[in-house]
Design a protein around this motif. Structure first.
Motif, PDB file in Angstrom:
ATOM      1  N   THR A   1     -27.623  98.644 -27.289  1.00 14.25           N
ATOM      2  CA  THR A   1     -26.836  99.614 -26.527  1.00 14.25           C
ATOM      3  C   THR A   1     -25.363  99.558 -26.899  1.00 14.25           C
ATOM      4  O   THR A   1     -24.726 100.600 -27.083  1.00 14.25           O
ATOM      5  N   ILE A   2     -24.793  98.372 -27.054  1.00 11.53           N
ATOM      6  CA  ILE A   2     -23.364  98.245 -27.346  1.00 11.53           C
ATOM      7  C   ILE A   2     -22.995  98.931 -28.661  1.00 11.53           C
ATOM      8  O   ILE A   2     -21.939  99.552 -28.764  1.00 11.53           O
ATOM      9  N   ALA A   3     -23.857  98.849 -29.667  1.00  9.30           N
ATOM     10  CA  ALA A   3     -23.562  99.504 -30.945  1.00  9.30           C
ATOM     11  C   ALA A   3     -23.519 101.024 -30.769  1.00  9.30           C
ATOM     12  O   ALA A   3     -22.635 101.691 -31.305  1.00  9.30           O
ATOM     13  N   LEU A   4     -24.453 101.573 -30.016  1.00  8.27           N
ATOM     14  CA  LEU A   4     -24.449 103.018 -29.769  1.00  8.27           C
ATOM     15  C   LEU A   4     -23.245 103.424 -28.922  1.00  8.27           C
ATOM     16  O   LEU A   4     -22.657 104.488 -29.136  1.00  8.27           O
ATOM     17  N   GLN A   5     -22.844 102.568 -27.974  1.00  8.05           N
ATOM     18  CA  GLN A   5     -21.651 102.858 -27.177  1.00  8.05           C
ATOM     19  C   GLN A   5     -20.402 102.896 -28.066  1.00  8.05           C
ATOM     20  O   GLN A   5     -19.548 103.767 -27.900  1.00  8.05           O
TER      21      GLN A   5
ATOM     22  N   GLY B   1     -28.551  94.745 -35.062  1.00  7.42           N
ATOM     23  CA  GLY B   1     -28.151  96.088 -34.664  1.00  7.42           C
ATOM     24  C   GLY B   1     -27.112  96.100 -33.577  1.00  7.42           C
ATOM     25  O   GLY B   1     -27.121  96.947 -32.689  1.00  7.42           O
ATOM     26  N   ASP B   2     -26.175  95.160 -33.636  1.00  2.94           N
ATOM     27  CA  ASP B   2     -25.167  95.026 -32.597  1.00  2.94           C
ATOM     28  C   ASP B   2     -23.814  95.573 -33.068  1.00  2.94           C
ATOM     29  O   ASP B   2     -23.705  96.199 -34.126  1.00  2.94           O
ATOM     30  N   ARG B   3     -22.796  95.334 -32.286  1.00  2.83           N
ATOM     31  CA  ARG B   3     -21.460  95.861 -32.572  1.00  2.83           C
ATOM     32  C   ARG B   3     -20.896  95.369 -33.910  1.00  2.83           C
ATOM     33  O   ARG B   3     -20.420  96.186 -34.698  1.00  2.83           O
ATOM     34  N   PRO B   4     -20.938  94.071 -34.210  1.00  2.00           N
ATOM     35  CA  PRO B   4     -20.440  93.637 -35.519  1.00  2.00           C
ATOM     36  C   PRO B   4     -21.239  94.234 -36.681  1.00  2.00           C
ATOM     37  O   PRO B   4     -20.669  94.581 -37.716  1.00  2.00           O
ATOM     38  N   ALA B   5     -22.554  94.384 -36.519  1.00  2.00           N
ATOM     39  CA  ALA B   5     -23.371  94.983 -37.573  1.00  2.00           C
ATOM     40  C   ALA B   5     -22.962  96.440 -37.805  1.00  2.00           C
ATOM     41  O   ALA B   5     -22.917  96.908 -38.951  1.00  2.00           O
ATOM     42  N   LEU B   6     -22.651  97.170 -36.731  1.00  2.00           N
ATOM     43  CA  LEU B   6     -22.185  98.550 -36.856  1.00  2.00           C
ATOM     44  C   LEU B   6     -20.874  98.604 -37.625  1.00  2.00           C
ATOM     45  O   LEU B   6     -20.717  99.395 -38.559  1.00  2.00           O
ATOM     46  N   ALA B   7     -19.920  97.753 -37.249  1.00  2.00           N
ATOM     47  CA  ALA B   7     -18.624  97.742 -37.939  1.00  2.00           C
ATOM     48  C   ALA B   7     -18.794  97.380 -39.405  1.00  2.00           C
ATOM     49  O   ALA B   7     -18.189  98.021 -40.285  1.00  2.00           O
TER      50      ALA B   7
ATOM     51  N   GLY C   1     -20.030 113.585 -48.724  1.00  2.00           N
ATOM     52  CA  GLY C   1     -19.503 113.514 -47.375  1.00  2.00           C
ATOM     53  C   GLY C   1     -20.508 113.088 -46.343  1.00  2.00           C
ATOM     54  O   GLY C   1     -20.312 113.308 -45.157  1.00  2.00           O
ATOM     55  N   VAL C   2     -21.623 112.483 -46.787  1.00  2.00           N
ATOM     56  CA  VAL C   2     -22.618 111.981 -45.857  1.00  2.00           C
ATOM     57  C   VAL C   2     -22.588 110.463 -45.914  1.00  2.00           C
ATOM     58  O   VAL C   2     -22.678 109.862 -46.980  1.00  2.00           O
ATOM     59  N   VAL C   3     -22.409 109.846 -44.754  1.00  2.00           N
ATOM     60  CA  VAL C   3     -22.406 108.393 -44.638  1.00  2.00           C
ATOM     61  C   VAL C   3     -23.761 107.986 -44.082  1.00  2.00           C
ATOM     62  O   VAL C   3     -24.129 108.379 -42.981  1.00  2.00           O
ATOM     63  N   ARG C   4     -24.467 107.224 -44.868  1.00  2.00           N
ATOM     64  CA  ARG C   4     -25.815 106.788 -44.505  1.00  2.00           C
ATOM     65  C   ARG C   4     -25.733 105.373 -43.940  1.00  2.00           C
ATOM     66  O   ARG C   4     -25.287 104.464 -44.622  1.00  2.00           O
ATOM     67  N   LEU C   5     -26.164 105.206 -42.695  1.00  2.00           N
ATOM     68  CA  LEU C   5     -26.083 103.904 -42.036  1.00  2.00           C
ATOM     69  C   LEU C   5     -27.450 103.394 -41.628  1.00  2.00           C
ATOM     70  O   LEU C   5     -28.194 104.091 -40.945  1.00  2.00           O
TER      71      LEU C   5
ATOM     72  N   GLU D   1     -29.594 105.785 -39.267  1.00  2.00           N
ATOM     73  CA  GLU D   1     -31.032 105.590 -39.410  1.00  2.00           C
ATOM     74  C   GLU D   1     -31.543 104.604 -38.370  1.00  2.00           C
ATOM     75  O   GLU D   1     -30.825 103.690 -37.972  1.00  2.00           O
ATOM     76  N   ARG D   2     -32.781 104.805 -37.957  1.00  2.00           N
ATOM     77  CA  ARG D   2     -33.443 103.888 -37.018  1.00  2.00           C
ATOM     78  C   ARG D   2     -32.568 103.613 -35.789  1.00  2.00           C
ATOM     79  O   ARG D   2     -32.459 102.480 -35.325  1.00  2.00           O
ATOM     80  N   ALA D   3     -31.978 104.662 -35.274  1.00  2.00           N
ATOM     81  CA  ALA D   3     -31.083 104.526 -34.123  1.00  2.00           C
ATOM     82  C   ALA D   3     -31.807 103.921 -32.918  1.00  2.00           C
ATOM     83  O   ALA D   3     -31.176 103.266 -32.082  1.00  2.00           O
ATOM     84  N   HIS D   4     -33.097 104.098 -32.840  1.00  2.00           N
ATOM     85  CA  HIS D   4     -33.878 103.547 -31.721  1.00  2.00           C
ATOM     86  C   HIS D   4     -33.910 102.017 -31.724  1.00  2.00           C
ATOM     87  O   HIS D   4     -34.241 101.408 -30.728  1.00  2.00           O
TER      88      HIS D   4
END
Length: 165
Positions: free
Chosen positions: A111-115, A60-66, A50-54, A104-107
């Motif tokens: 900004t858009i990906a974190l939003q 590191g933008d919105r499409p990369a997050l999706a 149940g852990v999703v590792r990202l 991982e490496r959230a820093h």
């Protein structure tokens, strides 16, 4: 004068975040230190599923997050071409089977990906899901961006790992 509050251990932080389906920030000295420490906590527990590792690829933008979430959640291929459809499928999956998401490496994220990740957590998945943002000390600066005020305000815990010997 009273004693300062006791510092929580990383397993205690993880327990609180999972129990409350909250958001927390875990910082380490190196870019991967916090994520490695979090996975060690999860792997030391029975039934650590149940852990999703990202870890998002550049940029590191919105499409990369999706893309990363779609793959990590093992959603059916092919991924929808429209970004909104992919994000809807991700939210549906997290609603039907909540999992802990460790970013991982959230820093390093834009900004858009974190939003978008905050929007999934706060608005599209009503009961929320445990979310742990792992990174180095730059994560503090990133999360203080005005556009991330909502995410910053919901941070249950800020945890800094002790320096390695």
């Amino acid at each position: 004068m009273s004693d300062p509050p006791a510092r929580r251990s990383l397993p205690e932080v993880v327990d609180m975040v999972v129990r409350h389906r909250a958001v927390a920030c875990v910082r380490g000295a190196g870019a991967d230190t916090a994520a490695d420490a979090l996975y060690a906590v999860f792997m030391s527990r029975p039934g650590a599923g149940g852990v999703v590792r990202l870890r998002l690829p550049e940029p590191g933008d919105r499409p990369a997050l999706a893309d990363a979430l779609y793959e990590a959640l093992e959603l059916p291929e092919p991924r929808p071409r429209r970004q909104a459809d992919a994000e809807r499928a991700i939210a549906d999956s997290l609603r039907s089977r909540p999992r802990t998401v460790v970013l991982e490496r959230a820093h390093e994220l834009r900004t858009i990906a974190l939003q978008v990740l905050y929007g999934l957590w706060a608005h599209q998945v009503p009961d929320h899901f445990p979310l742990l943002l792992a990174g180095d000390d730059r994560l503090d600066t990133v999360l203080r961006r005005p556009a991330l005020a909502g995410l910053h305000s919901y941070m249950l815990l800020w945890h800094s790992l002790p320096p390695a010997d």
